[in-house]
Design a protein around this motif. Structure first.
Motif, PDB file in Angstrom:
ATOM      1  N   TYR A  64       3.808   8.985   6.662  1.00 50.62           N
ATOM      2  CA  TYR A  64       3.432   7.673   6.136  1.00 50.62           C
ATOM      3  C   TYR A  64       3.027   7.782   4.670  1.00 50.62           C
ATOM      4  N   LEU A  65       2.131   8.711   4.366  1.00 52.18           N
ATOM      5  CA  LEU A  65       1.632   8.845   2.997  1.00 52.18           C
ATOM      6  C   LEU A  65       2.719   9.351   2.046  1.00 52.18           C
ATOM      7  N   ALA A  66       3.661  10.127   2.584  1.00 50.46           N
ATOM      8  CA  ALA A  66       4.794  10.571   1.757  1.00 50.46           C
ATOM      9  C   ALA A  66       5.696   9.383   1.415  1.00 50.46           C
ATOM     10  N   ARG A  67       5.862   8.464   2.385  1.00 47.03           N
ATOM     11  CA  ARG A  67       6.718   7.291   2.163  1.00 47.03           C
ATOM     12  C   ARG A  67       6.040   6.238   1.295  1.00 47.03           C
ATOM     13  N   TYR A  68       4.718   6.166   1.382  1.00 46.69           N
ATOM     14  CA  TYR A  68       3.962   5.144   0.645  1.00 46.69           C
ATOM     15  C   TYR A  68       2.917   5.793  -0.271  1.00 46.69           C
ATOM     16  N   PRO A  69       3.335   6.518  -1.306  1.00 50.36           N
ATOM     17  CA  PRO A  69       2.343   7.190  -2.166  1.00 50.36           C
ATOM     18  C   PRO A  69       1.400   6.216  -2.874  1.00 50.36           C
ATOM     19  N   GLN A  70       1.858   4.976  -3.093  1.00 50.56           N
ATOM     20  CA  GLN A  70       0.997   3.997  -3.772  1.00 50.56           C
ATOM     21  C   GLN A  70      -0.226   3.640  -2.926  1.00 50.56           C
ATOM     22  N   ILE A  71      -0.098   3.748  -1.605  1.00 54.03           N
ATOM     23  CA  ILE A  71      -1.227   3.409  -0.737  1.00 54.03           C
ATOM     24  C   ILE A  71      -2.345   4.428  -0.915  1.00 54.03           C
ATOM     25  N   GLN A  72      -1.972   5.704  -0.952  1.00 56.32           N
ATOM     26  CA  GLN A  72      -2.994   6.736  -1.153  1.00 56.32           C
ATOM     27  C   GLN A  72      -3.656   6.560  -2.531  1.00 56.32           C
ATOM     28  N   ALA A  73      -2.850   6.214  -3.531  1.00 51.41           N
ATOM     29  CA  ALA A  73      -3.387   5.986  -4.879  1.00 51.41           C
ATOM     30  C   ALA A  73      -4.355   4.800  -4.873  1.00 51.41           C
ATOM     31  N   TYR A  74      -3.983   3.731  -4.144  1.00 53.61           N
ATOM     32  CA  TYR A  74      -4.863   2.565  -4.048  1.00 53.61           C
ATOM     33  C   TYR A  74      -6.183   2.929  -3.361  1.00 53.61           C
ATOM     34  N   MET A  75      -6.088   3.667  -2.259  1.00 52.13           N
ATOM     35  CA  MET A  75      -7.288   4.050  -1.515  1.00 52.13           C
ATOM     36  C   MET A  75      -8.234   4.866  -2.404  1.00 52.13           C
ATOM     37  N   GLN A  76      -7.658   5.797  -3.155  1.00 53.47           N
ATOM     38  CA  GLN A  76      -8.447   6.630  -4.070  1.00 53.47           C
ATOM     39  C   GLN A  76      -9.098   5.769  -5.150  1.00 53.47           C
ATOM     40  N   SER A  77      -8.327   4.821  -5.664  1.00 54.68           N
ATOM     41  CA  SER A  77      -8.825   3.920  -6.705  1.00 54.68           C
ATOM     42  C   SER A  77      -9.986   3.063  -6.185  1.00 54.68           C
ATOM     43  N   ALA A  78      -9.854   2.554  -4.959  1.00 60.82           N
ATOM     44  CA  ALA A  78     -10.916   1.732  -4.361  1.00 60.82           C
ATOM     45  C   ALA A  78     -12.194   2.547  -4.168  1.00 60.82           C
ATOM     46  N   GLU A 113     -16.784   5.840   1.910  1.00 61.56           N
ATOM     47  CA  GLU A 113     -15.413   5.846   1.390  1.00 61.56           C
ATOM     48  C   GLU A 113     -14.501   4.966   2.242  1.00 61.56           C
ATOM     49  N   ARG A 114     -14.682   5.033   3.574  1.00 61.74           N
ATOM     50  CA  ARG A 114     -13.885   4.173   4.464  1.00 61.74           C
ATOM     51  C   ARG A 114     -14.216   2.704   4.245  1.00 61.74           C
ATOM     52  N   VAL A 115     -15.510   2.415   4.099  1.00 65.13           N
ATOM     53  CA  VAL A 115     -15.953   1.035   3.879  1.00 65.13           C
ATOM     54  C   VAL A 115     -15.398   0.499   2.560  1.00 65.13           C
ATOM     55  N   ALA A 116     -15.339   1.346   1.538  1.00 63.56           N
ATOM     56  CA  ALA A 116     -14.852   0.921   0.213  1.00 63.56           C
ATOM     57  C   ALA A 116     -13.422   0.396   0.303  1.00 63.56           C
ATOM     58  N   VAL A 117     -12.592   1.079   1.069  1.00 59.67           N
ATOM     59  CA  VAL A 117     -11.192   0.663   1.227  1.00 59.67           C
ATOM     60  C   VAL A 117     -11.100  -0.532   2.173  1.00 59.67           C
ATOM     61  N   ASN A 118     -11.761  -0.396   3.316  1.00 58.89           N
ATOM     62  CA  ASN A 118     -11.694  -1.411   4.364  1.00 58.89           C
ATOM     63  C   ASN A 118     -12.204  -2.766   3.888  1.00 58.89           C
ATOM     64  N   SER A 119     -13.357  -2.770   3.223  1.00 57.83           N
ATOM     65  CA  SER A 119     -13.961  -4.059   2.864  1.00 57.83           C
ATOM     66  C   SER A 119     -13.175  -4.784   1.781  1.00 57.83           C
ATOM     67  N   ALA A 120     -12.514  -4.029   0.893  1.00 60.53           N
ATOM     68  CA  ALA A 120     -11.684  -4.682  -0.131  1.00 60.53           C
ATOM     69  C   ALA A 120     -10.496  -5.392   0.516  1.00 60.53           C
ATOM     70  N   ILE A 121      -9.891  -4.748   1.525  1.00 63.16           N
ATOM     71  CA  ILE A 121      -8.715  -5.322   2.178  1.00 63.16           C
ATOM     72  C   ILE A 121      -9.117  -6.414   3.171  1.00 63.16           C
ATOM     73  N   GLN A 122      -9.992  -6.067   4.108  1.00 65.06           N
ATOM     74  CA  GLN A 122     -10.381  -7.059   5.116  1.00 65.06           C
ATOM     75  C   GLN A 122     -11.209  -8.180   4.504  1.00 65.06           C
ATOM     76  N   GLY A 123     -11.976  -7.849   3.473  1.00 65.76           N
ATOM     77  CA  GLY A 123     -12.758  -8.876   2.785  1.00 65.76           C
ATOM     78  C   GLY A 123     -11.860  -9.897   2.109  1.00 65.76           C
ATOM     79  N   THR A 124     -10.771  -9.423   1.505  1.00 67.32           N
ATOM     80  CA  THR A 124      -9.812 -10.339   0.876  1.00 67.32           C
ATOM     81  C   THR A 124      -9.167 -11.236   1.938  1.00 67.32           C
ATOM     82  N   ALA A 125      -8.795 -10.651   3.073  1.00 69.49           N
ATOM     83  CA  ALA A 125      -8.218 -11.436   4.172  1.00 69.49           C
ATOM     84  C   ALA A 125      -9.223 -12.481   4.670  1.00 69.49           C
ATOM     85  N   ALA A 126     -10.495 -12.081   4.773  1.00 70.72           N
ATOM     86  CA  ALA A 126     -11.539 -13.018   5.217  1.00 70.72           C
ATOM     87  C   ALA A 126     -11.727 -14.143   4.211  1.00 70.72           C
ATOM     88  N   ASP A 127     -11.669 -13.812   2.914  1.00 68.56           N
ATOM     89  CA  ASP A 127     -11.780 -14.844   1.876  1.00 68.56           C
ATOM     90  C   ASP A 127     -10.651 -15.863   2.008  1.00 68.56           C
TER      91      ASP A 127
END
Length: 201
Positions: A64-78, A113-127
């Motif tokens: 998965y991470l090999a196919r979607y390198p941008q996701i790992q970069a996003y997670m690190q950035s968050a 670290e998990r919360v940092a990624v999760n809350s940005a994504i799920q928080g946006t969906a909740a908004d």
């Protein structure tokens, strides 16, 4: 924006098969991978979730991470953003403070670290769903309709609609929901009508 099913598409990449040959089981596994990895699920938890051996779950994550390198970069950035600022932020600017991300305990830091990624994504969906609810409520009142919003479940809204207002609500609800947030992808709305909730599934 290409109107592909994201879980089928992921399964096609992870299992290296054409989209039309993806099985239900492969789609289910890829759906679990899509959500699990983004929300910080490791190979042990993923293996338990989808009923495979740990080594297979590790391979799913690796593929998965090999196919979607941008996701790992996003997670690190968050995570880096939260470390520097002490909070994560949704696409609409709502903040979730995460003091544990700089904690001395490795366990607490990992949780942060998990919360940092999760809350940005799920928080946006909740908004997005809350904006849709507010806008729909205003429009229903403005139009003097008797339809009522009964329930919100994750990204779903359930309305009680008089027969006479059904056609109007069938146009209004998807139109308002699809405009609840401006993202780089279109917000697509599916709708169903029934005499009870089970008929709308």
């Amino acid at each position: 924006n290409s109107d592909h099913d994201i879980h089928t598409y992921t399964a096609s990449l992870v299992f290296d098969v054409p989209m039309e040959q993806v099985t239900k089981e492969q789609r289910y596994q890829s759906k679990a991978v899509n959500f699990g990895i983004i929300y910080g699920q490791g190979p042990f938890a993923l293996a338990k979730e989808i009923g495979v051996e740990v080594y297979q779950a590790k391979q799913f994550i690796s593929n998965y991470l090999a196919r979607y390198p941008q996701i790992q970069a996003y997670m690190q950035s968050a995570q880096n953003f939260a470390r520097q600022n002490g909070y994560s932020e949704t696409a609409f600017g709502r903040r979730r403070f995460i003091p544990e991300i700089n904690h001395s305990s490795a366990r607490m830091k990992s949780h942060g670290e998990r919360v940092a990624v999760n809350s940005a994504i799920q928080g946006t969906a909740a908004d997005i769903i809350k904006i849709a609810m507010i806008n729909l409520d205003k429009e229903i009142q403005k139009l003097g309709l008797e339809s009522k919003l009964l329930l919100q479940i994750h990204d779903e809204l359930i309305f009680e609609v008089p027969e006479a207002e059904l056609d109007e609500m069938k146009k209004l609800v998807p139109a308002m929901m699809s405009k609840a947030g401006k993202l780089s992808v279109k917000l697509k709305v599916d709708m169903a009508v029934g005499d009870d909730w089970s008929q709308c599934d």
